[in-house]
Design an enzyme around this catalytic site. Structure first.
Site: not given
Ligand SMILES: Cc1ncc(COP(=O)(O)O)c(C=O)c1O
Length: 382
Positions: A175, A237, A203
């Protein structure tokens, strides 16, 4: 609290929210001023798509705005089942389970797959939700150096054998760096050392692969067995809605429904959001040109950054970091860009390691080449 907040301010780590008054395409309005935003994970521009809004409105009229209960009590509604079926079909797996956020999905999965006597092997740059899931699991967690399969192999040999079960946990597209996990090598190690493999495609969902399923689809490595690996994705996202999901075997999903506390003890996803997400899945599968445009823009940005003397980062995705070092330097650069009408967030520890504060440029299919050129020109003008 006062001491803690003062300490955060002293170390340039204090955070505050900025009120966004309007969003339109890649533009946002903050404090009466318009900015081109490079700060959104709405990678395909679906969050503002009228087709999602229409479906959300239809579901709100039929089922209400809230699910009213956890899925095991009375909150599991027709839009949830339809969304899960579509997700499973799209992912090419037996079954899928929808959570109220990607964060909850990761907490649930990492926290449930391993328990006492087990061992988790986790990439050093994994997201906070995976880290917290590992903490909840009560298993031993071993951190391997970022994307370093030799280190992982070493840990598996030294520390994996005595564990009852072994789980490898990694994001696919990271991320904050936009680079890729070595998925085929991770799968190979998982097979050789009898591990479960949990891949968080947050992502990459909607962005990579012919059908937009993610990096595993692009690298075509999920064909060996139908429960391998276990995938987490987010609806929040590229899919432009909200929520998270796990894709896997029927057995895995049945087990999570019975064991995963973030699923059992939380109200089900809001029905309008489930409807919108379902519409987004159909659009993502049917409109590959959105991800093609996004990835072409990312390539264009990387080329231009290199041409203007910025060190080529390891980015291979729509996330392109410009690492500057200290939190102060990242804040100052972000503020300089703001003065030029460009919104690019400074990412500081603990989100990234100490000394690796950065700008995180996040592209979307809505950015034009002109937007990208404007950003690069502002960065180059030191
Ligand atoms: C790698 C990763 N996994 C999971 C999440 C969490 O997802 P959500 O925003 O749907 O809670 C994020 C969000 O920032 C993320 O960057």
């Amino acid at each position: 609290m006062d001491d803690d907040l003062a300490d955060l301010r002293r170390r340039d780590l204090h955070r505050r929210r900025r009120l966004v008054r309007l969003r339109e395409g890649s533009h946002v309005r903050l404090g009466g001023r318009d900015f081109v935003s490079f700060a959104s994970n709405d990678y395909l521009g679906l969050a503002g798509d009228p087709r999602l809004a229409r479906e959300a409105a239809r579901m709100a009229r039929r089922y209400g705005c809230g699910a009213g209960a956890s899925p095991l009590v009375s909150g599991y509604l027709a839009p949830h089942r339809a969304l899960e079926r579509d997700l499973a079909r799209w992912e090419g797996v037996e079954s899928a389970l929808v959570f109220s956020s990607g964060f909850a999905a990761n907490l649930a999965l990492a926290g449930t797959l391993a328990g006492e006597g087990d061992a988790i092997f986790s990439d050093a740059l994994n997201h906070a939700s995976l880290i917290d899931g590992c903490r909840l699991a009560r298993a031993r967690t071993h951190i391997y150096r970022h994307a370093d399969v030799n280190h992982l192999h070493d840990l598996l040999v030294r520390l994996g054998r005595s564990a009852r079960r072994r789980v490898i946990v990694s994001e696919s597209v990271f991320s904050m760096d936009g680079d890729w996990a070595p998925l085929p090598e991770l799968a190979d190690l998982a097979r050789r050392h009898d591990c479960s493999l949990l891949i968080d495609e947050a992502h990459a969902t909607g962005v990579f692969g012919a059908n937009g399923r993610g990096l595993a689809e692009l690298l075509a490595f999920r064909s060996q067995a139908n429960d391998f690996p276990i995938t987490v994705g987010t609806l929040s996202k590229a899919l432009g809605a909200q929520g998270g999901f796990v894709a896997g075997t029927r057995r895995l999903i049945e087990w999570l429904v019975n064991r995963a506390r973030p699923y059992i003890f939380s109200t089900a996803l809001a029905p309008p959001v489930a409807g919108a997400a379902r519409r987004a899945v159909a659009i993502v599968a049917a409109e590959p040109e959105r991800r093609a445009r996004l990835l072409a823009r990312a390539e264009f940005l990387r080329e231009r950054l290199r041409a203007s003397g910025y060190p080529a980062s390891g980015s291979r995705s729509q996330i392109v970091p410009v690492v500057v070092g200290s939190a102060r330097a990242a804040l100052e650069l972000s503020q300089r860009l703001r003065r030029r009408g460009l919104l690019v967030p400074a990412i500081r520890p603990p989100t990234v390691p100490d000394g690796a504060a950065r700008l995180r440029i996040s592209l979307t299919a809505m950015h034009s080449e002109e937007d990208v050129l404007r950003l690069v020109a502002a960065l180059a003008d030191r």
